[in-house]
Design an enzyme around this catalytic site. Structure first.
Site, PDB file in Angstrom:
ATOM      1  N   GLU A   1      -7.875   6.525  13.451  1.00 46.43           N
ATOM      2  CA  GLU A   1      -6.818   6.601  12.443  1.00 46.43           C
ATOM      3  C   GLU A   1      -6.930   7.925  11.686  1.00 46.43           C
ATOM      4  O   GLU A   1      -8.044   8.451  11.516  1.00 46.43           O
ATOM      5  CB  GLU A   1      -6.968   5.394  11.495  1.00 46.43           C
ATOM      6  CG  GLU A   1      -6.034   5.327  10.320  1.00 46.43           C
ATOM      7  CD  GLU A   1      -4.554   5.206  10.633  1.00 46.43           C
ATOM      8  OE1 GLU A   1      -4.051   6.018  11.434  1.00 46.43           O
ATOM      9  OE2 GLU A   1      -3.890   4.336  10.046  1.00 46.43           O
ATOM     10  N   ASP A   2      -5.805   8.461  11.263  1.00 48.39           N
ATOM     11  CA  ASP A   2      -5.864   9.734  10.532  1.00 48.39           C
ATOM     12  C   ASP A   2      -6.482   9.564   9.153  1.00 48.39           C
ATOM     13  O   ASP A   2      -7.336  10.333   8.742  1.00 48.39           O
ATOM     14  CB  ASP A   2      -4.471  10.401  10.445  1.00 48.39           C
ATOM     15  CG  ASP A   2      -3.400   9.502   9.810  1.00 48.39           C
ATOM     16  OD1 ASP A   2      -3.655   8.311   9.576  1.00 48.39           O
ATOM     17  OD2 ASP A   2      -2.286  10.014   9.572  1.00 48.39           O
TER      18      ASP A   2
ATOM     19  N   ASP B   1      -6.024   4.506   3.701  1.00 47.97           N
ATOM     20  CA  ASP B   1      -5.520   4.596   2.334  1.00 47.97           C
ATOM     21  C   ASP B   1      -5.624   3.197   1.707  1.00 47.97           C
ATOM     22  O   ASP B   1      -6.712   2.801   1.306  1.00 47.97           O
ATOM     23  CB  ASP B   1      -4.080   5.131   2.414  1.00 47.97           C
ATOM     24  CG  ASP B   1      -3.466   5.450   1.074  1.00 47.97           C
ATOM     25  OD1 ASP B   1      -4.199   5.859   0.167  1.00 47.97           O
ATOM     26  OD2 ASP B   1      -2.235   5.307   0.928  1.00 47.97           O
TER      27      ASP B   1
ATOM     28  N   THR C   1      -2.683  -0.746   7.093  1.00 42.74           N
ATOM     29  CA  THR C   1      -2.403  -0.417   8.494  1.00 42.74           C
ATOM     30  C   THR C   1      -3.556  -0.875   9.385  1.00 42.74           C
ATOM     31  O   THR C   1      -3.346  -1.560  10.394  1.00 42.74           O
ATOM     32  CB  THR C   1      -2.182   1.098   8.669  1.00 42.74           C
ATOM     33  OG1 THR C   1      -1.150   1.522   7.785  1.00 42.74           O
ATOM     34  CG2 THR C   1      -1.811   1.444  10.103  1.00 42.74           C
ATOM     35  N   LEU C   2      -4.783  -0.500   8.999  1.00 36.68           N
ATOM     36  CA  LEU C   2      -5.934  -0.856   9.829  1.00 36.68           C
ATOM     37  C   LEU C   2      -6.127  -2.367   9.893  1.00 36.68           C
ATOM     38  O   LEU C   2      -6.444  -2.907  10.957  1.00 36.68           O
ATOM     39  CB  LEU C   2      -7.192  -0.151   9.311  1.00 36.68           C
ATOM     40  CG  LEU C   2      -7.287   1.311   9.771  1.00 36.68           C
ATOM     41  CD1 LEU C   2      -8.322   2.072   8.961  1.00 36.68           C
ATOM     42  CD2 LEU C   2      -7.633   1.374  11.271  1.00 36.68           C
TER      43      LEU C   2
ATOM     44  N   LYS D   1      -9.676   7.409   1.690  1.00 40.53           N
ATOM     45  CA  LYS D   1      -9.453   7.426   0.237  1.00 40.53           C
ATOM     46  C   LYS D   1      -9.925   6.075  -0.304  1.00 40.53           C
ATOM     47  O   LYS D   1      -9.105   5.178  -0.533  1.00 40.53           O
ATOM     48  CB  LYS D   1      -7.958   7.551  -0.069  1.00 40.53           C
ATOM     49  CG  LYS D   1      -7.349   8.917   0.138  1.00 40.53           C
ATOM     50  CD  LYS D   1      -5.866   8.843  -0.267  1.00 40.53           C
ATOM     51  CE  LYS D   1      -5.130  10.120   0.016  1.00 40.53           C
ATOM     52  NZ  LYS D   1      -3.667   9.942  -0.146  1.00 40.53           N
TER      53      LYS D   1
ATOM     54  N   PHE E   1      -2.434  13.258  -2.288  1.00 43.48           N
ATOM     55  CA  PHE E   1      -1.756  13.296  -0.993  1.00 43.48           C
ATOM     56  C   PHE E   1      -2.071  14.604  -0.267  1.00 43.48           C
ATOM     57  O   PHE E   1      -1.951  15.680  -0.848  1.00 43.48           O
ATOM     58  CB  PHE E   1      -0.244  13.150  -1.181  1.00 43.48           C
ATOM     59  CG  PHE E   1       0.460  12.727   0.078  1.00 43.48           C
ATOM     60  CD1 PHE E   1       0.480  11.392   0.460  1.00 43.48           C
ATOM     61  CD2 PHE E   1       1.091  13.660   0.893  1.00 43.48           C
ATOM     62  CE1 PHE E   1       1.119  10.998   1.633  1.00 43.48           C
ATOM     63  CE2 PHE E   1       1.728  13.275   2.059  1.00 43.48           C
ATOM     64  CZ  PHE E   1       1.746  11.939   2.429  1.00 43.48           C
TER      65      PHE E   1
ATOM     66  N   ARG F   1       2.254  18.514  10.112  1.00 45.17           N
ATOM     67  CA  ARG F   1       1.200  18.034  11.019  1.00 45.17           C
ATOM     68  C   ARG F   1       0.512  19.192  11.739  1.00 45.17           C
ATOM     69  O   ARG F   1      -0.644  19.100  12.139  1.00 45.17           O
ATOM     70  CB  ARG F   1       1.795  17.118  12.094  1.00 45.17           C
ATOM     71  CG  ARG F   1       2.357  15.810  11.575  1.00 45.17           C
ATOM     72  CD  ARG F   1       2.606  14.881  12.751  1.00 45.17           C
ATOM     73  NE  ARG F   1       3.545  13.806  12.464  1.00 45.17           N
ATOM     74  CZ  ARG F   1       3.222  12.651  11.895  1.00 45.17           C
ATOM     75  NH1 ARG F   1       1.972  12.425  11.536  1.00 45.17           N
ATOM     76  NH2 ARG F   1       4.126  11.729  11.674  1.00 45.17           N
TER      77      ARG F   1
HETATM   78  P1  IMP Z   1      -2.612   2.478   4.623  1.00 47.97           P
HETATM   79  O1  IMP Z   1      -1.995   1.424   5.457  1.00 47.97           O
HETATM   80  O2  IMP Z   1      -2.173   2.424   3.192  1.00 47.97           O
HETATM   81  O3  IMP Z   1      -4.110   2.570   4.728  1.00 47.97           O
HETATM   82  O4  IMP Z   1      -1.968   3.834   5.063  1.00 47.97           O
HETATM   83  C1  IMP Z   1      -2.397   4.520   6.128  1.00 47.97           C
HETATM   84  C2  IMP Z   1      -1.321   5.487   6.552  1.00 47.97           C
HETATM   85  O5  IMP Z   1      -0.679   6.084   5.416  1.00 47.97           O
HETATM   86  C3  IMP Z   1      -1.927   6.613   7.329  1.00 47.97           C
HETATM   87  O6  IMP Z   1      -1.944   6.339   8.689  1.00 47.97           O
HETATM   88  C4  IMP Z   1      -1.018   7.765   6.975  1.00 47.97           C
HETATM   89  O7  IMP Z   1       0.050   7.821   7.902  1.00 47.97           O
HETATM   90  C5  IMP Z   1      -0.463   7.448   5.619  1.00 47.97           C
HETATM   91  N1  IMP Z   1      -1.133   8.209   4.539  1.00 47.97           N
HETATM   92  C6  IMP Z   1      -1.918   7.729   3.553  1.00 47.97           C
HETATM   93  N2  IMP Z   1      -2.350   8.712   2.736  1.00 47.97           N
HETATM   94  C7  IMP Z   1      -1.852   9.858   3.243  1.00 47.97           C
HETATM   95  C8  IMP Z   1      -1.968  11.247   2.845  1.00 47.97           C
HETATM   96  O8  IMP Z   1      -2.625  11.644   1.874  1.00 47.97           O
HETATM   97  N3  IMP Z   1      -1.290  12.134   3.627  1.00 47.97           N
HETATM   98  C9  IMP Z   1      -0.547  11.772   4.707  1.00 47.97           C
HETATM   99  N4  IMP Z   1      -0.424  10.490   5.116  1.00 47.97           N
HETATM  100  C10 IMP Z   1      -1.070   9.543   4.385  1.00 47.97           C
HETATM  101 MG    MG Z   2       1.873   9.225   8.315  1.00 47.07          MG
END
Ligand code: IMP
Ligand code: MG
Length: 178
Positions: free
Chosen positions: A101-102, A105, A109-110, A133, A154, A167
């Site tokens: 995963e990138d 946050d 998602t995970l 984060k 961000f 990207r």
């Molecule tokens: P989560 O489901 O909130 O953990 O979000 C994960 C997804 O949010 C990542 O796969 C990113 O696509 C996006 N994301 C969260 N923070 C950032 C950031 O600082 N920059 C760009 N994308 C982010």
């Molecule tokens: Mg994204």
């Protein structure tokens, strides 16, 4: 200076050199942990595509790569609602799985992906996130390999986007109002 839709790049957070060093360390750790074994690497599209390419090329164990696409992100806020836009074509039953995963946050998602993949009965599922984060976590998730922890700001580059932009950057930078 790159500007898009009223945003501009802020200060570099991690240079391309620093990223390359860290990705090499992660690859060495993963290769050691799975030594003598094999790995199914699953990339969560789209943000992890550059990290995936660098990481997998530095792994010394046999690897297969597959992709999952889902998105919840509208602008800079996670909604918690997911839409699948790419499905895997590889069976993971009885396989060692590493999710790529990138950035972790909120963790939603995970969590969603792990629960979905667990139904296919893999031998194991571990997670490798390029960025983390931890302050933003809403849903508890295990992260086994982390490139860098960052504060609640961000960032874009190295695959991470804002509305699809930025990207392409070889480094990680903050995003500021232009
Ligand atoms: P989560 O489901 O909130 O953990 O979000 C994960 C997804 O949010 C990542 O796969 C990113 O696509 C996006 N994301 C969260 N923070 C950032 C950031 O600082 N920059 C760009 N994308 C982010
Ligand atoms: Mg994204």
């Amino acid at each position: 200076m790159m500007r898009v839709d009223g945003w501009r790049l802020g200060d570099p957070v991690f240079t391309a050199d620093r990223i390359a060093t860290r990705v090499g360390e992660l690859a060495a750790a993963i290769s050691a942990d799975y030594a003598g074994d094999e790995l199914t690497v699953i990339s969560i599209l789209k943000g992890s595509y550059i990290f995936l390419a660098d990481l997998t090329r530095a792994l010394s164990i046999p690897v297969r790569v597959d992709f999952l696409g889902l998105s919840s992100y509208v602008g800079a806020e996670s909604s918690g609602e997911f839409e699948w836009n790419a499905r895997m074509t590889t069976s993971i039953r009885d396989r060692q799985v590493l999710l790529i995963e990138d950035i972790a946050d909120t963790g939603r998602t995970l969590r969603h992906v792990i629960d979905h993949l667990a139904a296919d009965e893999p031998l194991s599922i571990r997670v490798c996130a390029f960025l983390d984060k931890p302050m933003r976590r809403v849903v508890d998730i295990p992260i086994d390999y982390v490139g860098f922890e960052i504060p609640d700001h961000f960032v874009v580059g190295y695959g991470l986007d804002y509305e699809g932009w930025f990207r392409q950057l070889p480094h990680i930078a903050t995003l500021e109002r232009a």
